[in-house]
Design an enzyme around this catalytic site. Structure first.
Site, PDB file in Angstrom:
ATOM      1  N   HIS A   1       1.361  -1.663   0.104  1.00  0.00           N
ATOM      2  CA  HIS A   1       0.163   0.165   0.024  1.00  0.00           C
ATOM      3  C   HIS A   1       0.945   1.056   0.302  1.00  0.00           C
ATOM      4  O   HIS A   1       1.965   1.085  -0.134  1.00  0.00           O
ATOM      5  CB  HIS A   1      -0.713   0.217   1.477  1.00  0.00           C
ATOM      6  CG  HIS A   1      -0.666  -0.252   2.660  1.00  0.00           C
ATOM      7  ND1 HIS A   1       0.384   0.912   3.355  1.00  0.00           N
ATOM      8  CD2 HIS A   1      -0.513  -1.342   3.479  1.00  0.00           C
ATOM      9  CE1 HIS A   1       0.263   0.358   3.997  1.00  0.00           C
ATOM     10  NE2 HIS A   1       0.579  -0.319   4.946  1.00  0.00           N
TER      11      HIS A   1
ATOM     12  N   HIS B   1       3.746   1.682   2.559  1.00  0.00           N
ATOM     13  CA  HIS B   1       4.877   0.344   1.523  1.00  0.00           C
ATOM     14  C   HIS B   1       6.123   1.781   0.741  1.00  0.00           C
ATOM     15  O   HIS B   1       6.938   1.853   0.710  1.00  0.00           O
ATOM     16  CB  HIS B   1       4.920  -0.477   1.434  1.00  0.00           C
ATOM     17  CG  HIS B   1       3.932  -1.448   2.668  1.00  0.00           C
ATOM     18  ND1 HIS B   1       3.114  -2.256   2.111  1.00  0.00           N
ATOM     19  CD2 HIS B   1       4.298  -2.069   3.822  1.00  0.00           C
ATOM     20  CE1 HIS B   1       2.222  -2.608   2.860  1.00  0.00           C
ATOM     21  NE2 HIS B   1       2.963  -2.196   3.909  1.00  0.00           N
TER      22      HIS B   1
ATOM     23  N   CYS C   1       1.759  -8.136  21.144  1.00  0.00           N
ATOM     24  CA  CYS C   1       0.775  -7.420  19.832  1.00  0.00           C
ATOM     25  C   CYS C   1       1.349  -8.539  19.102  1.00  0.00           C
ATOM     26  O   CYS C   1       2.394  -8.463  18.038  1.00  0.00           O
ATOM     27  CB  CYS C   1       1.206  -6.547  19.730  1.00  0.00           C
ATOM     28  SG  CYS C   1       0.349  -5.980  18.048  1.00  0.00           S
TER      29      CYS C   1
ATOM     30  N   CYS D   1       2.680  -6.114  15.589  1.00  0.00           N
ATOM     31  CA  CYS D   1       3.486  -5.415  16.117  1.00  0.00           C
ATOM     32  C   CYS D   1       4.734  -6.579  15.794  1.00  0.00           C
ATOM     33  O   CYS D   1       5.955  -6.405  15.615  1.00  0.00           O
ATOM     34  CB  CYS D   1       3.549  -5.064  17.309  1.00  0.00           C
ATOM     35  SG  CYS D   1       2.634  -3.498  16.741  1.00  0.00           S
TER      36      CYS D   1
ATOM     37  N   CYS E   1      -2.791  -2.533  22.215  1.00  0.00           N
ATOM     38  CA  CYS E   1      -1.868  -1.940  21.842  1.00  0.00           C
ATOM     39  C   CYS E   1      -1.227  -0.609  21.505  1.00  0.00           C
ATOM     40  O   CYS E   1      -2.747  -0.095  20.787  1.00  0.00           O
ATOM     41  CB  CYS E   1      -1.654  -3.399  19.866  1.00  0.00           C
ATOM     42  SG  CYS E   1      -0.038  -2.429  18.821  1.00  0.00           S
TER      43      CYS E   1
ATOM     44  N   HIS F   1      -2.029  -0.493  16.832  1.00  0.00           N
ATOM     45  CA  HIS F   1      -2.868  -1.508  16.550  1.00  0.00           C
ATOM     46  C   HIS F   1      -4.234  -1.611  16.703  1.00  0.00           C
ATOM     47  O   HIS F   1      -5.380  -1.188  16.645  1.00  0.00           O
ATOM     48  CB  HIS F   1      -2.468  -2.472  15.890  1.00  0.00           C
ATOM     49  CG  HIS F   1      -1.300  -2.971  15.330  1.00  0.00           C
ATOM     50  ND1 HIS F   1      -0.009  -3.124  15.940  1.00  0.00           N
ATOM     51  CD2 HIS F   1      -1.214  -2.697  13.868  1.00  0.00           C
ATOM     52  CE1 HIS F   1       0.560  -3.085  14.360  1.00  0.00           C
ATOM     53  NE2 HIS F   1      -0.105  -2.996  13.564  1.00  0.00           N
TER      54      HIS F   1
ATOM     55  N   LYS G   1      -2.772   5.935  10.621  1.00  0.00           N
ATOM     56  CA  LYS G   1      -1.931   4.970   9.694  1.00  0.00           C
ATOM     57  C   LYS G   1      -2.585   4.507   8.619  1.00  0.00           C
ATOM     58  O   LYS G   1      -3.194   4.218   9.093  1.00  0.00           O
ATOM     59  CB  LYS G   1      -0.851   4.415  10.872  1.00  0.00           C
ATOM     60  CG  LYS G   1      -0.142   4.049  10.210  1.00  0.00           C
ATOM     61  CD  LYS G   1       0.698   2.696  11.100  1.00  0.00           C
ATOM     62  CE  LYS G   1       2.172   2.259  10.424  1.00  0.00           C
ATOM     63  NZ  LYS G   1       1.713   0.627  10.735  1.00  0.00           N
TER      64      LYS G   1
ATOM     65  N   LYS H   1      -3.038  -1.940   6.774  1.00  0.00           N
ATOM     66  CA  LYS H   1      -4.143  -3.220   6.429  1.00  0.00           C
ATOM     67  C   LYS H   1      -5.524  -2.829   7.269  1.00  0.00           C
ATOM     68  O   LYS H   1      -6.626  -3.239   7.115  1.00  0.00           O
ATOM     69  CB  LYS H   1      -4.006  -4.978   6.095  1.00  0.00           C
ATOM     70  CG  LYS H   1      -5.002  -5.224   5.713  1.00  0.00           C
ATOM     71  CD  LYS H   1      -3.618  -7.056   5.579  1.00  0.00           C
ATOM     72  CE  LYS H   1      -5.439  -7.955   5.022  1.00  0.00           C
ATOM     73  NZ  LYS H   1      -4.961  -8.646   5.418  1.00  0.00           N
TER      74      LYS H   1
HETATM   75  N1  MSP Z   1       8.574  -6.337   8.548  1.00  0.00           N
HETATM   76  C1  MSP Z   1       8.834  -4.572   8.929  1.00  0.00           C
HETATM   77  C2  MSP Z   1      10.028  -4.220   9.004  1.00  0.00           C
HETATM   78  C3  MSP Z   1      11.071  -4.770   9.197  1.00  0.00           C
HETATM   79  S1  MSP Z   1      12.990  -3.964   8.776  1.00  0.00           S
HETATM   80  C4  MSP Z   1      14.451  -5.792   9.613  1.00  0.00           C
HETATM   81  C5  MSP Z   1       7.755  -4.170   8.999  1.00  0.00           C
HETATM   82  N2  MSP Z   1       7.294  -3.963   8.107  1.00  0.00           N
HETATM   83  S2  MSP Z   1       6.070  -2.794   7.994  1.00  0.00           S
HETATM   84  O1  MSP Z   1       5.351  -4.238   6.335  1.00  0.00           O
HETATM   85  O2  MSP Z   1       4.592  -3.495   8.367  1.00  0.00           O
HETATM   86  O3  MSP Z   1       5.861  -1.492   7.230  1.00  0.00           O
HETATM   87  C6  MSP Z   1       6.682  -1.496   7.011  1.00  0.00           C
HETATM   88  C7  MSP Z   1       7.228  -0.267   7.116  1.00  0.00           C
HETATM   89  O4  MSP Z   1       6.308   0.553   6.202  1.00  0.00           O
HETATM   90  C8  MSP Z   1       7.295   0.733   8.487  1.00  0.00           C
HETATM   91  O5  MSP Z   1       8.810   1.413   8.383  1.00  0.00           O
HETATM   92  C9  MSP Z   1       6.486   1.835   8.193  1.00  0.00           C
HETATM   93  O6  MSP Z   1       6.393   2.891   9.131  1.00  0.00           O
HETATM   94  C10 MSP Z   1       6.254   1.945   6.691  1.00  0.00           C
HETATM   95  N3  MSP Z   1       4.985   2.248   6.257  1.00  0.00           N
HETATM   96  C11 MSP Z   1       3.660   1.367   6.685  1.00  0.00           C
HETATM   97  N4  MSP Z   1       2.612   2.015   7.051  1.00  0.00           N
HETATM   98  C12 MSP Z   1       2.838   3.202   6.871  1.00  0.00           C
HETATM   99  C13 MSP Z   1       2.108   4.795   6.685  1.00  0.00           C
HETATM  100  N5  MSP Z   1       0.793   5.100   6.425  1.00  0.00           N
HETATM  101  N6  MSP Z   1       3.016   5.394   6.322  1.00  0.00           N
HETATM  102  C14 MSP Z   1       4.403   5.296   5.919  1.00  0.00           C
HETATM  103  N7  MSP Z   1       4.947   4.116   6.146  1.00  0.00           N
HETATM  104  C15 MSP Z   1       4.535   3.045   6.583  1.00  0.00           C
HETATM  105  O7  MSP Z   1       7.512  -3.443  10.327  1.00  0.00           O
END
Ligand code: MSP
Length: 501
Positions: free
Chosen positions: A18, A21, A126, A129, A144, A147, A295, A298
């Site tokens: 999304h 990411h 959690c 997380c 959490c 979340h 934030k 999903k």
């Molecule tokens: N798998 C772990 C990271 C492991 S790194 C060794 C994880 N994955 S995640 O898919 O949940 O999130 C990855 C990154 O995406 C995080 O840095 C998180 O901050 C970022 N984002 C997820 N949603 C976000 C927003 N809505 N806005 C900006 N970035 C955010 O955490």
């Protein structure tokens, strides 16, 4: 030539890619494209985080084995990054053998150093997380803080990483490396976590089997964060190829979101210290993109699919918005209206309009052949300021500043044309001089804007008469005033960024 190694977080595969990411991935892409223009040898790494309880549960819910499940979702990330024109040099999956080898090596080193010990954990967890929380950290009702979901209570035998031993060493290291975490307010957050006292964290689980077994006690699998963080080393060949590992490590920047500061700026450096591995040179911490103040995630039901947005504003329109709208490090509010407004003002009305009007006037007044610029053009100073500002911005992991500096040259050139009104002047040396200057500014703009809008930059490059690949340009030389040779055929082509109404 220097080497420049940049990473994104590896993304959990329980959800499809999304906008949240895409955000960090685009920032890393632009940063590394800039670095290649500066002549560096670059390694840009992204990938997927595939072990742990969260993925095991998501696979169960989908009626698949974890491996089948991850094999289906991981390529969706790779595909999304292709669509967004992400030039990553490597894509790592934590289910790959090269990664397992690195995790085993790192674990063993920390264990041999005496920093991993057996204990019993009872605590609140959690799953979203993949993190334990203390009662003080939870919201009322055992929710959490991220979340807002009820946490689970666990009690099991775990191995612990003795993080509590590292407080002074971490504080000393950060004191000796000011500016390692950018921007400063995020560095303060990391230091606050360290000063607040460090709890040992568990590095293994016996309650699940979707993970990498500990080399010395295989009934335990590695805790997903220990596993995941190690990906940054795995991709260098750590634990396998000493040469490639030392070629690329230490990493120049780990780009992360603010929610994973603790793992990256506290756990990770301590793990590396324990294992006798050099610490990263830098971290770039971004804020969140929020939708209606929440934030995007999903679990929040508000995930925006980046691939749908590019249908409206194009890949470059989307990349530009993500990079330019929100200062890196602070939260940004995503809205469709905001996206369209930024697109119309900066891309349609500024960059697109400049390219179109230059081509139109050159066609009408210069016979379609671009004249050479003047050596003493009034735009030369604006061009050198744009380069310096862009360089400072990219060096500071501040894409919005780098792009503002780049766009200052677009604005200056548009203003220059409005002052001189070449469209009202008879063909001749005066018009040629003005248009040569404008073409030269457009050439420099294309190079400086390339990291953000690569496809558009290449198109403009070709329209002003070049046939080469703009990615092969090298800075600072390419930003020096006077590079447009004159005598090239200029073409107008379709509108680069049609206005969205
Ligand atoms: N798998 C772990 C990271 C492991 S790194 C060794 C994880 N994955 S995640 O898919 O949940 O999130 C990855 C990154 O995406 C995080 O840095 C998180 O901050 C970022 N984002 C997820 N949603 C976000 C927003 N809505 N806005 C900006 N970035 C955010 O955490």
């Amino acid at each position: 030539m220097s080497r420049f190694y940049v990473t994104t977080p590896i993304y959990y595969v329980n959800a499809e890619p999304h906008l949240g990411h895409a955000y960090t991935t685009i920032v890393g892409d632009a940063l590394t494209r800039w670095s290649r223009l500066m002549g560096n040898e670059v390694k840009y790494l992204t990938g997927t985080d595939e072990h742990g309880l969260k993925i095991q549960q998501a696979a169960q819910a989908a009626g698949q084995t974890p491996q089948e499940f991850t094999d289906e979702i991981a390529p969706k990330f790779a595909h999304a990054w292709e669509r967004l024109n992400i030039a990553n040099d490597d894509f790592i999956r934590t289910t790959e053998p090269r990664h397992k080898a690195a995790v085993v090596e790192l674990l063993q080193r920390c264990y041999d150093a005496g920093d991993i010990e057996l204990g019993v954990y009872s605590g609140k967890y959690c799953v979203a997380c993949e993190e334990y929380y203390t009662d003080e950290e939870l919201l009322p009702g055992d929710l959490c803080p991220i979340h807002k979901k009820l946490v689970d209570t666990y009690e099991e035998e775990n191995y612990f990483f003795r993080l509590s031993r590292f407080q002074d060493r971490l504080l000393d290291w950060y004191a000796a490396h000011p500016g390692a975490i950018k921007p400063d307010h995020r560095a303060n957050e990391a230091l606050g976590l360290i000063r607040g006292g460090l709890r040992d964290f568990s590095v293994s689980r016996t309650s699940l089997d979707w993970g990498i077994p500990l080399p010395w006690d295989p009934k335990h699998v590695t805790y997903v964060w220990f596993d995941a963080l190690t990906n940054y080393l795995s991709a260098t060949g750590f634990g396998d190829n000493e040469q490639t590992y030392t070629d690329w490590w230490p990493v120049d920047y780990h780009l992360i979101g603010k929610d994973i500061i603790r793992h990256h700026c506290v756990y990770w450096p301590a793990m590396l210290m324990s294992a006798g591995v050099e610490l990263p040179k830098g971290w770039g911490v971004g804020g969140w993109l929020l939708v209606d103040g929440e934030k995007m995630a999903k679990s929040g039901g508000n995930a925006v699919n980046p691939l749908e947005l590019i249908d409206t504003v194009g890949v470059d329109g989307f990349r530009y918005y993500v990079l330019a709208e929100t200062p890196y490090g602070t939260d940004g509010d995503f809205s469709y209206e905001g996206l369209v407004a930024k697109y119309n003002s900066d891309l349609a009305n500024n960059f697109g309009n400049l390219a179109a009007r230059v081509a139109t006037v050159v066609a009408k007044k210069c016979g379609g052949i671009g004249p050479a610029p003047r050596a003493d053009s009034p735009l030369a100073a604006a061009a050198s300021a744009a380069f310096e500002g862009a360089q400072r911005g990219w060096n500071d992991v501040a894409p919005s500043k780098a792009l503002d500096a780049t766009w200052s040259l677009i604005r200056a050139t548009n203003a220059y044309l409005e002052t001189n009104e070449p469209w009202k002047t008879e063909p001749g040396p005066e018009v040629d001089a003005v248009m040569g200057d404008a073409l030269e500014a457009l050439r420099i703009v294309s190079v400086l804007a390339f990291p953000a809008v690569p496809q558009t930059a290449q198109t403009v490059w070709e329209r002003i008469g070049f046939t080469s690949n703009i990615a092969d340009q090298r800075l600072p030389d390419s930003a020096a005033w006077g590079g447009y040779p004159g005598g090239l055929t200029v073409t107008k082509g379709d509108s680069l960024f049609p206005r969205i109404t």
